[in-house]
Design an enzyme around this catalytic site. Structure first.
Site, mmCIF file in Angstrom:
data_model
loop_
_atom_site.group_PDB
_atom_site.id
_atom_site.type_symbol
_atom_site.label_atom_id
_atom_site.label_comp_id
_atom_site.label_asym_id
_atom_site.label_seq_id
_atom_site.Cartn_x
_atom_site.Cartn_y
_atom_site.Cartn_z
ATOM 1 N N ARG A 48 0.841 -1.199 0.000
ATOM 2 C CA ARG A 48 0.000 0.000 0.000
ATOM 3 C C ARG A 48 0.872 1.244 0.000
ATOM 4 O O ARG A 48 2.020 1.207 0.434
ATOM 5 C CB ARG A 48 -0.910 0.003 1.243
ATOM 6 C CG ARG A 48 -0.139 -0.047 2.596
ATOM 7 C CD ARG A 48 -0.114 1.318 3.269
ATOM 8 N NE ARG A 48 0.670 1.374 4.491
ATOM 9 C CZ ARG A 48 1.925 1.801 4.555
ATOM 10 N NH1 ARG A 48 2.579 2.167 3.458
ATOM 11 N NH2 ARG A 48 2.564 1.873 5.715
ATOM 12 N N SER A 54 -3.060 9.371 7.082
ATOM 13 C CA SER A 54 -2.216 8.786 8.118
ATOM 14 C C SER A 54 -0.781 9.297 8.004
ATOM 15 O O SER A 54 -0.072 9.406 9.005
ATOM 16 C CB SER A 54 -2.356 7.259 8.194
ATOM 17 O OG SER A 54 -1.637 6.650 7.200
ATOM 18 N N ASP A 74 12.100 12.107 5.395
ATOM 19 C CA ASP A 74 12.267 11.869 6.837
ATOM 20 C C ASP A 74 11.508 10.633 7.306
ATOM 21 O O ASP A 74 11.908 9.981 8.262
ATOM 22 C CB ASP A 74 11.794 13.092 7.629
ATOM 23 C CG ASP A 74 12.599 14.338 7.252
ATOM 24 O OD1 ASP A 74 13.803 14.194 6.966
ATOM 25 O OD2 ASP A 74 12.021 15.440 7.218
ATOM 26 N N LYS A 117 9.447 -8.008 20.736
ATOM 27 C CA LYS A 117 9.009 -6.835 21.504
ATOM 28 C C LYS A 117 8.375 -7.308 22.818
ATOM 29 O O LYS A 117 7.821 -8.399 22.881
ATOM 30 C CB LYS A 117 8.012 -6.000 20.680
ATOM 31 C CG LYS A 117 8.731 -5.157 19.611
ATOM 32 C CD LYS A 117 7.810 -4.233 18.845
ATOM 33 C CE LYS A 117 7.054 -3.247 19.714
ATOM 34 N NZ LYS A 117 6.311 -2.255 18.888
ATOM 35 N N HIS A 125 11.526 -6.392 10.158
ATOM 36 C CA HIS A 125 11.285 -5.144 9.426
ATOM 37 C C HIS A 125 12.545 -4.695 8.700
ATOM 38 O O HIS A 125 13.623 -4.692 9.279
ATOM 39 C CB HIS A 125 10.887 -4.007 10.387
ATOM 40 C CG HIS A 125 9.562 -4.202 11.052
ATOM 41 N ND1 HIS A 125 8.968 -3.240 11.815
ATOM 42 C CD2 HIS A 125 8.695 -5.243 11.056
ATOM 43 C CE1 HIS A 125 7.811 -3.674 12.274
ATOM 44 N NE2 HIS A 125 7.620 -4.890 11.829
ATOM 45 N N GLU A 148 9.172 0.350 3.421
ATOM 46 C CA GLU A 148 9.262 -0.532 4.588
ATOM 47 C C GLU A 148 8.692 -1.895 4.213
ATOM 48 O O GLU A 148 7.584 -1.974 3.688
ATOM 49 C CB GLU A 148 8.478 0.039 5.777
ATOM 50 C CG GLU A 148 8.543 -0.897 6.994
ATOM 51 C CD GLU A 148 7.814 -0.347 8.229
ATOM 52 O OE1 GLU A 148 8.470 0.317 9.044
ATOM 53 O OE2 GLU A 148 6.596 -0.582 8.344
ATOM 54 N N ALA A 160 -0.597 -10.277 15.217
ATOM 55 C CA ALA A 160 -0.464 -8.819 15.043
ATOM 56 C C ALA A 160 -1.806 -8.191 14.647
ATOM 57 O O ALA A 160 -2.147 -7.103 15.133
ATOM 58 C CB ALA A 160 0.604 -8.507 13.999
ATOM 59 N N GLU A 163 -4.049 -8.215 17.826
ATOM 60 C CA GLU A 163 -3.545 -7.270 18.828
ATOM 61 C C GLU A 163 -3.814 -5.836 18.374
ATOM 62 O O GLU A 163 -4.198 -4.983 19.170
ATOM 63 C CB GLU A 163 -2.048 -7.527 19.053
ATOM 64 C CG GLU A 163 -1.442 -6.763 20.205
ATOM 65 C CD GLU A 163 -0.712 -5.515 19.773
ATOM 66 O OE1 GLU A 163 -0.206 -4.813 20.648
ATOM 67 O OE2 GLU A 163 -0.649 -5.227 18.557
HETATM 68 P P1 GTP Z 1 7.490 4.577 13.191
HETATM 69 O O1 GTP Z 1 8.217 5.827 13.419
HETATM 70 O O2 GTP Z 1 5.998 4.701 13.351
HETATM 71 O O3 GTP Z 1 7.862 3.893 11.903
HETATM 72 O O4 GTP Z 1 7.917 3.679 14.382
HETATM 73 P P2 GTP Z 1 9.071 2.610 14.454
HETATM 74 O O5 GTP Z 1 10.027 2.758 13.347
HETATM 75 O O6 GTP Z 1 9.564 2.583 15.859
HETATM 76 O O7 GTP Z 1 8.171 1.359 14.200
HETATM 77 P P3 GTP Z 1 8.548 -0.141 13.902
HETATM 78 O O8 GTP Z 1 9.457 -0.244 12.722
HETATM 79 O O9 GTP Z 1 8.919 -0.826 15.154
HETATM 80 O O10 GTP Z 1 7.094 -0.654 13.498
HETATM 81 C C1 GTP Z 1 6.365 -0.071 12.481
HETATM 82 C C2 GTP Z 1 5.160 -0.926 12.099
HETATM 83 O O11 GTP Z 1 5.280 -2.271 12.592
HETATM 84 C C3 GTP Z 1 3.852 -0.463 12.676
HETATM 85 O O12 GTP Z 1 3.262 0.496 11.846
HETATM 86 C C4 GTP Z 1 3.033 -1.757 12.705
HETATM 87 O O13 GTP Z 1 2.557 -2.087 11.410
HETATM 88 C C5 GTP Z 1 4.062 -2.778 13.071
HETATM 89 N N1 GTP Z 1 4.186 -2.968 14.528
HETATM 90 C C6 GTP Z 1 5.220 -2.609 15.314
HETATM 91 N N2 GTP Z 1 4.998 -2.933 16.589
HETATM 92 C C7 GTP Z 1 3.785 -3.529 16.633
HETATM 93 C C8 GTP Z 1 2.983 -4.082 17.700
HETATM 94 O O14 GTP Z 1 3.352 -4.096 18.862
HETATM 95 N N3 GTP Z 1 1.781 -4.603 17.343
HETATM 96 C C9 GTP Z 1 1.333 -4.636 16.065
HETATM 97 N N4 GTP Z 1 0.131 -5.167 15.826
HETATM 98 N N5 GTP Z 1 2.051 -4.101 15.046
HETATM 99 C C10 GTP Z 1 3.258 -3.560 15.323
HETATM 100 MG MG MG Z 2 9.304 2.501 11.294
#
Ligand code: GTP
Ligand code: MG
Length: 207
Positions: A48, A54, A74, A117, A125, A148, A160, A163
């Site tokens: 997507r 968002s 950024d 986590k 990721h 991503e 996921a 949750e």
């Molecule tokens: P951002 O700045 O928002 O990108 O945060 P980040 O880089 O710290 O996020 P991270 O890469 O850890 O996770 C980004 C994406 O992973 C989220 O938008 C979710 O799709 C997914 N994700 C991460 N943690 C969780 C979680 O605890 N539960 C669920 N359901 N999805 C998660």
């Molecule tokens: Mg992220």
């Protein structure tokens, strides 16, 4: 002007093309794997462009101006892909295949499978930088575009999703108990993933 121009400016169509190109590459190696081994590289693939709403909200949350530069330079998940795999091993095979795509460079990796986590979330990721023949937000052409990619098993994905749904429900009476039970479910699903991988290895060893 397209529907994404509020935040992505004139870059929306390029973003779409970059994503389509990446998806095609992934589908191509998957078809290859299927032909050679008879087994699919993954169970399903979702992708997507982050909706303008968002993306605006994310800029605000991160204290960034709501501009195309913030959204594309950024912030790194304007393009998002999720690869859902049947088995744990498949995740690591897909990671290698993605790294081998020409023009793709990995800029960040978070292995929430090895480093689970605290709530039990598991997934791998990757942030990648894709070079493509379109102008980017810094004026380069060929330009650089971030994406991503989340890789997970079916079990990790179902946890996921549930949750994520529950996070948005209010009035949870006993949050500690809920958090503990969710974590327990995640760990049970992870144990199943290991067992399923072992079963698959046994089946393969027989052939
Ligand atoms: P951002 O700045 O928002 O990108 O945060 P980040 O880089 O710290 O996020 P991270 O890469 O850890 O996770 C980004 C994406 O992973 C989220 O938008 C979710 O799709 C997914 N994700 C991460 N943690 C969780 C979680 O605890 N539960 C669920 N359901 N999805 C998660
Ligand atoms: Mg992220």
């Amino acid at each position: 002007m397209d529907w994404t121009s509020t935040i992505y400016g004139s870059y929306g169509p390029s973003l779409q093309r970059v994503m389509d190109g990446l998806v095609e590459r992934i589908q191509a190696y998957s078809a290859d794997v299927k032909e050679k081994s008879g087994e699919a590289a993954y169970e399903h693939l979702l992708y997507r462009i982050k909706s303008p709403d968002s993306m605006m909200e994310k800029c605000l949350r991160k204290g960034l101006p709501q501009t195309a530069y913030s959204a594309l330079h950024d912030i790194h998940d304007a393009i998002g892909l999720r690869i859902v795999c049947c088995f744990l091993d498949d995740i690591y095979r897909n990671i290698e295949a993605i790294k081998a795509i020409p023009g793709v460079r990995v800029v960040e990796e978070k292995d929430y499978i090895q480093n689970v986590k605290p709530n039990g979330y598991r997934s791998y990721h990757m942030i990648i930088d894709i070079e493509a023949p379109y102008e980017d937000v810094e004026g380069n052409n060929p330009g650089h575009f971030f994406a991503e990619i989340q890789l997970r098993t079916i079990a990790m994905d179902s946890w996921a999703s549930l949750e994520h749904q529950m996070k948005y429900k209010h009035d949870i009476k006993n949050p500690e108990m809920i958090v503990r039970e969710l974590k327990r479910c995640a760990d049970e699903l992870a144990a199943c993933d290991l067992s399923m991988q072992t079963i698959r290895n046994l089946i393969h060893a027989d052939h």
